[in-house]
Design an enzyme around this catalytic site. Sequence first.
Site, PDB file in Angstrom:
ATOM      1  N   SER A 127       0.830  -1.194   0.000  1.00  0.00           N
ATOM      2  CA  SER A 127       0.000   0.000   0.000  1.00  0.00           C
ATOM      3  C   SER A 127       0.871   1.252   0.000  1.00  0.00           C
ATOM      4  O   SER A 127       1.683   1.434  -0.913  1.00  0.00           O
ATOM      5  CB  SER A 127      -0.966  -0.049   1.191  1.00  0.00           C
ATOM      6  OG  SER A 127      -1.957   0.932   1.068  1.00  0.00           O
ATOM      7  N   ASP A 223      -9.866  -4.038  -5.239  1.00  0.00           N
ATOM      8  CA  ASP A 223      -9.086  -3.013  -4.547  1.00  0.00           C
ATOM      9  C   ASP A 223      -9.080  -1.751  -5.390  1.00  0.00           C
ATOM     10  O   ASP A 223      -8.818  -1.811  -6.610  1.00  0.00           O
ATOM     11  CB  ASP A 223      -7.652  -3.515  -4.325  1.00  0.00           C
ATOM     12  CG  ASP A 223      -6.789  -2.573  -3.485  1.00  0.00           C
ATOM     13  OD1 ASP A 223      -7.262  -1.492  -3.093  1.00  0.00           O
ATOM     14  OD2 ASP A 223      -5.622  -2.926  -3.241  1.00  0.00           O
ATOM     15  N   HIS A 253      -7.810  -5.453  -0.424  1.00  0.00           N
ATOM     16  CA  HIS A 253      -6.611  -4.741   0.028  1.00  0.00           C
ATOM     17  C   HIS A 253      -6.180  -5.244   1.405  1.00  0.00           C
ATOM     18  O   HIS A 253      -7.010  -5.513   2.275  1.00  0.00           O
ATOM     19  CB  HIS A 253      -6.906  -3.246   0.099  1.00  0.00           C
ATOM     20  CG  HIS A 253      -5.704  -2.403   0.348  1.00  0.00           C
ATOM     21  ND1 HIS A 253      -4.845  -2.033  -0.663  1.00  0.00           N
ATOM     22  CD2 HIS A 253      -5.194  -1.870   1.491  1.00  0.00           C
ATOM     23  CE1 HIS A 253      -3.876  -1.289  -0.166  1.00  0.00           C
ATOM     24  NE2 HIS A 253      -4.067  -1.180   1.153  1.00  0.00           N
TER      25      HIS A 253
END
Length: 285
Positions: A127, A223, A253
């Site tokens: 991320s 995601d 995610h």
Amino acid sequence: MREEFRRAWPIPDDLPPVGHVTEKVAPGPAGDIPVRVYTPEGPGPFPALVWYHGGGWTIGSIDENEYACRTICAGAGAVVVSADYRLAPENPFPAAADDCYAVFRWVHDSAGDIGVDPARIAVGGESAGGNLAAVTALRARDQDGPAIALQLLISPVLGHPDDGRASYRDFADGYFLTKSSMDWFFTTYPKAPSDLDDPYLLPLRATDLSGLPPALVLGAEYDVLRDEGEDYARALREAGGQAEAVRMPGLIHGFFGLLSTELSPAADAHARAIEALRSAFARSV
């Protein structure tokens, strides 16, 4: 919010064994940066992965990736150095990017002290951590830094929520990471709107992506960040680089670092990452 996030993702009890785990500090532009060093069993020197946790540059800590870091350390036979960089909004851009690059340089420059082969260092993260890994690779290229064997990018943040990608429209709500959450993260990390034009904040804004290390981009099917990871891999290839994007089916995610390998698709993602690291380290010998 940060303490709630830590409680939401407790460290599992059944952690994969490694040789040893050491808490250290790396010198940074604003003081010492805490790092956690995972070392495999056996004699070194070992290759290394410098790892950056996620959390929108605003929340998260090195604890959330304890399982994944240990799994990679044992599976890839590599030292994993997990960086606890400064967080926004107290420390806005470029604080996190500066810290992450400083940790990468410290791993290279202190390789002998931590059992690392300085010719075999990769960077990675999930991320916002994937963003910081990609930014570290850009800075190493631009600033004549040490060579990087691989960019291991897990659901990376590389563009902006308003760039018009379909995954932001299709998975805006109901899939753990929401568009509104990403919008909020983008109010905390940049100091000014002009920061969004800086490739050290958003690598997809770079005008030149040539000369960068090989990349493996692992993204979740459901995601908001899925499409920008795939776009980045495509852009790297178009610039003459090597990059593979893998869409992990059925996942949301956070699948890599926040979920243990009891979830079989997460185990598959860990295995793919380990294989890519082993191949990259072998090419660097």
